[in-house]
Scaffold this motif. Sequence first.
Motif, PDB file in Angstrom:
ATOM      1  N   ALA A  63       0.869  -1.186   0.000  1.00  0.00           N
ATOM      2  CA  ALA A  63       0.000   0.000   0.000  1.00  0.00           C
ATOM      3  C   ALA A  63       0.897   1.225   0.000  1.00  0.00           C
ATOM      4  CB  ALA A  63      -0.916   0.007   1.216  1.00  0.00           C
ATOM      5  N   LEU A  64       0.674   2.114  -0.927  1.00  0.00           N
ATOM      6  CA  LEU A  64       1.513   3.301  -1.067  1.00  0.00           C
ATOM      7  C   LEU A  64       1.527   4.102   0.230  1.00  0.00           C
ATOM      8  CD1 LEU A  64       3.242   4.857  -3.088  1.00  0.00           C
ATOM      9  CD2 LEU A  64       1.194   6.214  -3.682  1.00  0.00           C
ATOM     10  N   GLY A  65       2.715   4.360   0.740  1.00  0.00           N
ATOM     11  CA  GLY A  65       2.862   5.126   1.974  1.00  0.00           C
ATOM     12  C   GLY A  65       2.967   4.270   3.217  1.00  0.00           C
ATOM     13  N   LEU A  66       2.711   2.969   3.082  1.00  0.00           N
ATOM     14  CA  LEU A  66       2.770   2.111   4.258  1.00  0.00           C
ATOM     15  C   LEU A  66       4.202   2.002   4.800  1.00  0.00           C
ATOM     16  CD1 LEU A  66       1.127   0.284   6.152  1.00  0.00           C
ATOM     17  CD2 LEU A  66       1.568  -1.616   4.589  1.00  0.00           C
ATOM     18  N   GLY A  67       5.186   2.085   3.880  1.00  0.00           N
ATOM     19  CA  GLY A  67       6.577   1.993   4.322  1.00  0.00           C
ATOM     20  C   GLY A  67       6.992   3.118   5.242  1.00  0.00           C
ATOM     21  N   SER A  68       6.319   4.264   5.111  1.00  0.00           N
ATOM     22  CA  SER A  68       6.676   5.404   5.966  1.00  0.00           C
ATOM     23  C   SER A  68       6.273   5.184   7.414  1.00  0.00           C
ATOM     24  CB  SER A  68       6.019   6.688   5.442  1.00  0.00           C
ATOM     25  OG  SER A  68       4.601   6.564   5.485  1.00  0.00           O
ATOM     26  N   ALA A  69       5.482   4.118   7.679  1.00  0.00           N
ATOM     27  CA  ALA A  69       5.129   3.814   9.066  1.00  0.00           C
ATOM     28  C   ALA A  69       6.350   3.358   9.858  1.00  0.00           C
ATOM     29  CB  ALA A  69       4.048   2.726   9.111  1.00  0.00           C
ATOM     30  N   VAL A  70       7.386   2.857   9.155  1.00  0.00           N
ATOM     31  CA  VAL A  70       8.643   2.504   9.822  1.00  0.00           C
ATOM     32  C   VAL A  70       9.480   3.780   9.894  1.00  0.00           C
ATOM     33  CG1 VAL A  70      10.677   1.021   9.801  1.00  0.00           C
ATOM     34  CG2 VAL A  70       8.502   0.164   8.900  1.00  0.00           C
ATOM     35  N   ARG A  71       9.427   4.440  11.014  1.00  0.00           N
ATOM     36  CA  ARG A  71      10.061   5.758  11.175  1.00  0.00           C
ATOM     37  C   ARG A  71      11.449   5.621  11.790  1.00  0.00           C
ATOM     38  NH1 ARG A  71       5.961   8.576  14.933  1.00  0.00           N
ATOM     39  NH2 ARG A  71       7.817   9.880  15.232  1.00  0.00           N
ATOM     40  N   THR A  72      12.347   6.472  11.302  1.00  0.00           N
ATOM     41  CA  THR A  72      13.680   6.558  11.897  1.00  0.00           C
ATOM     42  C   THR A  72      13.637   7.551  13.042  1.00  0.00           C
ATOM     43  OG1 THR A  72      14.728   6.073   9.771  1.00  0.00           O
ATOM     44  CG2 THR A  72      16.103   7.088  11.477  1.00  0.00           C
ATOM     45  N   VAL A  73      14.106   7.131  14.201  1.00  0.00           N
ATOM     46  CA  VAL A  73      14.189   7.998  15.388  1.00  0.00           C
ATOM     47  C   VAL A  73      15.642   7.963  15.854  1.00  0.00           C
ATOM     48  CG1 VAL A  73      11.786   7.563  16.058  1.00  0.00           C
ATOM     49  CG2 VAL A  73      13.596   6.074  16.924  1.00  0.00           C
ATOM     50  N   PRO A  74      16.025   8.885  16.710  1.00  0.00           N
ATOM     51  CA  PRO A  74      17.424   8.906  17.157  1.00  0.00           C
ATOM     52  C   PRO A  74      17.880   7.552  17.718  1.00  0.00           C
ATOM     53  CG  PRO A  74      16.324  10.907  17.849  1.00  0.00           C
ATOM     54  CD  PRO A  74      15.262  10.024  17.249  1.00  0.00           C
ATOM     55  N   GLY A  75      18.832   6.952  17.035  1.00  0.00           N
ATOM     56  CA  GLY A  75      19.417   5.702  17.518  1.00  0.00           C
ATOM     57  C   GLY A  75      18.660   4.439  17.174  1.00  0.00           C
ATOM     58  N   GLY A  76      17.516   4.566  16.462  1.00  0.00           N
ATOM     59  CA  GLY A  76      16.762   3.347  16.194  1.00  0.00           C
ATOM     60  C   GLY A  76      15.575   3.584  15.284  1.00  0.00           C
ATOM     61  N   TYR A  77      14.540   2.748  15.478  1.00  0.00           N
ATOM     62  CA  TYR A  77      13.357   2.795  14.623  1.00  0.00           C
ATOM     63  C   TYR A  77      12.094   2.639  15.472  1.00  0.00           C
ATOM     64  CZ  TYR A  77      16.852   1.969  11.035  1.00  0.00           C
ATOM     65  OH  TYR A  77      17.965   2.064  10.232  1.00  0.00           O
ATOM     66  N   LEU A  78      11.018   3.206  14.936  1.00  0.00           N
ATOM     67  CA  LEU A  78       9.718   3.142  15.605  1.00  0.00           C
ATOM     68  C   LEU A  78       8.658   2.857  14.553  1.00  0.00           C
ATOM     69  CD1 LEU A  78       7.760   3.714  18.048  1.00  0.00           C
ATOM     70  CD2 LEU A  78       7.770   6.098  17.287  1.00  0.00           C
ATOM     71  N   LEU A  79       7.792   1.907  14.845  1.00  0.00           N
ATOM     72  CA  LEU A  79       6.685   1.633  13.936  1.00  0.00           C
ATOM     73  C   LEU A  79       5.493   2.467  14.371  1.00  0.00           C
ATOM     74  CD1 LEU A  79       5.794  -0.141  11.519  1.00  0.00           C
ATOM     75  CD2 LEU A  79       4.836  -1.729  13.188  1.00  0.00           C
ATOM     76  N   ASP A  80       5.079   3.382  13.500  1.00  0.00           N
ATOM     77  CA  ASP A  80       3.917   4.222  13.782  1.00  0.00           C
ATOM     78  C   ASP A  80       2.650   3.395  13.591  1.00  0.00           C
ATOM     79  OD1 ASP A  80       1.974   6.097  14.065  1.00  0.00           O
ATOM     80  OD2 ASP A  80       2.675   7.426  12.457  1.00  0.00           O
ATOM     81  N   GLN A  81       2.032   3.017  14.704  1.00  0.00           N
ATOM     82  CA  GLN A  81       0.867   2.131  14.638  1.00  0.00           C
ATOM     83  C   GLN A  81      -0.453   2.878  14.734  1.00  0.00           C
ATOM     84  OE1 GLN A  81       1.164  -1.436  17.023  1.00  0.00           O
ATOM     85  NE2 GLN A  81       3.361  -1.598  16.724  1.00  0.00           N
ATOM     86  N   THR A  82      -0.410   4.197  14.573  1.00  0.00           N
ATOM     87  CA  THR A  82      -1.658   4.962  14.612  1.00  0.00           C
ATOM     88  C   THR A  82      -2.547   4.632  13.422  1.00  0.00           C
ATOM     89  OG1 THR A  82      -0.569   6.822  13.478  1.00  0.00           O
ATOM     90  CG2 THR A  82      -0.614   6.865  15.902  1.00  0.00           C
TER      91      THR A  82
END
Length: 315
Positions: free
Chosen positions: A78-97
């Motif tokens: 789904a277009l844009g779904l990859g952006s749910a895997v966000r880069t944060v300082p030192g790691g990654y966060l899955l935006d589950q909103t």
Amino acid sequence: MQLCGGLRVTADGCCVGPRQLGGAKPRQILVALLLRRGQAVCKASLVGQLWGDTPPAGATSTLEGYVSLLRKRLDAVALGLGSAVRTVPGGYLLDQTCIEVDVHRFRDLSAQARRRDGAEAVHLYAEALNVVSGVLLPDEHLDWVDEARAGLGTELLHVLDEAAEAALTAGDLDGAHRWARRAIRRDPFDEKAWRVVLECCGRRGLHAEGLRAYDECRRLFADELGCTPGPGVREVFERLLESVRRVDDDPLAALMDAVVRLHLVVSSPDEAALVPSGRGSGRAGDLDDEDDWRLLERFLSMARRRLVGRSPLSA
């Protein structure tokens, strides 16, 4: 996203499995992020989860490459779904909103059910238990996945016990019995679930079925643990026995009472003391095995005479 029964990603009517997510390592990254709801996972932790104590040279750069591949594969779903895997300082966060995960929905619905009562609570528990119908990530064999699987299994058993009790309180005996039996399949020594099973049998008037269920429970505890069920189960069992016996005005119940007592005397002398006497003394354990045996013999003799009298060969 589905974690129970196997990893699945569904969006815009498209459903892909683990093989479409870029291979084992990108899939494991996604699983690690999905399990840590609303929490960032540092790169060092992800490296440890992917490679254990022996990461390859340049593991962090390799990790970043896998994350980039995972994003591309998610965007293909789904277009844009990859952006749910966000880069944060030192790691990654899955935006589950904008992502619904079955495990988290199960927990949310269970929490809502605990704040309700009656039919509304039963309905919410039913929704929650329908969400996690399979085993968590059965195709993943990693220590941290095994730990998450065991934790969810413990949660599920607890929710099954809660749901069975809520249904029993609300008078939904079908639901209570079904969830209690499901709990027993997960943990045969779950005394809360056994108590609900016996209580359901008693309220339905299925006393013989209840006694059989208690015998199943008693044998299991004796064979595997070397003990008898706890006081909660035994208390319901005693009430079942009281319901079975109607000595004064019900000959069939008197016979059933005698059969139950003789069965317990033979199979478990300790349990026989729980059976109320049929002779009206009112004292538990005041048994007369000879009287019970004579009653049973008299019934069998009467039945034999009737059957022989009806037989064509008797002429």
